[in-house]
Design a protein around this motif. Sequence first.
Motif, mmCIF file in Angstrom:
data_model
loop_
_atom_site.group_PDB
_atom_site.id
_atom_site.type_symbol
_atom_site.label_atom_id
_atom_site.label_comp_id
_atom_site.label_asym_id
_atom_site.label_seq_id
_atom_site.Cartn_x
_atom_site.Cartn_y
_atom_site.Cartn_z
ATOM 1 N N ALA A 3 1.763 6.738 -6.863
ATOM 2 C CA ALA A 3 0.719 7.686 -7.254
ATOM 3 C C ALA A 3 1.152 9.120 -6.968
ATOM 4 N N THR A 4 1.812 9.332 -5.848
ATOM 5 C CA THR A 4 2.298 10.677 -5.505
ATOM 6 C C THR A 4 3.354 11.137 -6.496
ATOM 7 N N LEU A 5 4.259 10.240 -6.881
ATOM 8 C CA LEU A 5 5.287 10.607 -7.865
ATOM 9 C C LEU A 5 4.677 10.918 -9.230
ATOM 10 N N GLU A 36 0.832 -1.206 0.000
ATOM 11 C CA GLU A 36 0.000 0.000 0.000
ATOM 12 C C GLU A 36 0.864 1.252 0.000
ATOM 13 N N ASP A 37 1.957 1.236 0.764
ATOM 14 C CA ASP A 37 2.865 2.379 0.788
ATOM 15 C C ASP A 37 3.535 2.577 -0.567
ATOM 16 N N LYS A 38 3.904 1.476 -1.219
ATOM 17 C CA LYS A 38 4.525 1.569 -2.546
ATOM 18 C C LYS A 38 3.558 2.164 -3.559
ATOM 19 N N GLN A 39 2.295 1.744 -3.504
ATOM 20 C CA GLN A 39 1.289 2.266 -4.427
ATOM 21 C C GLN A 39 1.045 3.748 -4.175
ATOM 22 N N THR A 40 0.978 4.142 -2.915
ATOM 23 C CA THR A 40 0.778 5.549 -2.571
ATOM 24 C C THR A 40 1.954 6.389 -3.040
ATOM 25 N N LEU A 41 3.156 5.891 -2.856
ATOM 26 C CA LEU A 41 4.349 6.602 -3.297
ATOM 27 C C LEU A 41 4.372 6.743 -4.812
ATOM 28 N N ASP A 57 4.850 14.531 -11.177
ATOM 29 C CA ASP A 57 5.273 14.713 -12.568
ATOM 30 C C ASP A 57 4.262 15.564 -13.339
ATOM 31 N N ARG A 58 2.969 15.315 -13.111
ATOM 32 C CA ARG A 58 1.928 16.104 -13.781
ATOM 33 C C ARG A 58 1.991 17.571 -13.357
ATOM 34 N N VAL A 59 2.187 17.809 -12.075
ATOM 35 C CA VAL A 59 2.257 19.185 -11.573
ATOM 36 C C VAL A 59 3.483 19.885 -12.145
#
Length: 79
Positions: A47-49, A40-45, A53-55
Motif C-alpha cells: 500500500a505504501t509503494l 500484514e507487513d507485506k500488505q502495508t508495504l 507511485d501516486r505521489v
Amino acid sequence: MSSFVFFFVPTVIFLGLVLPLWLVLHYAATWRASKGLSEEDKQTLEATLNELDRVEERLQTLETILDAEQPDWRDRHSA
C-alpha cells in the motif's frame, strides 16, 4: 549412594548437553521462521509503494505544469 548416582549422572548430562542444544536449536528455528515479513507487513508495504507511485505521478504533473507556465522556475528555486 548408588541411587544418588543413578539420578545425578543423567541429570548432569541432560543439563550439560541436551538442554543447551535443545534451546539453541529451538531459538534458531524460531528466528528463521520469523525472519521474513508478515502478511500484514507485506500488505502495508504494498500500500505504501502504491501511494508513493501516486505521489510521484502527481509531482511529475505539477512539474510539467510549472515548466509550461514558468520555464525558469527550476533555476530560481535550485539554490
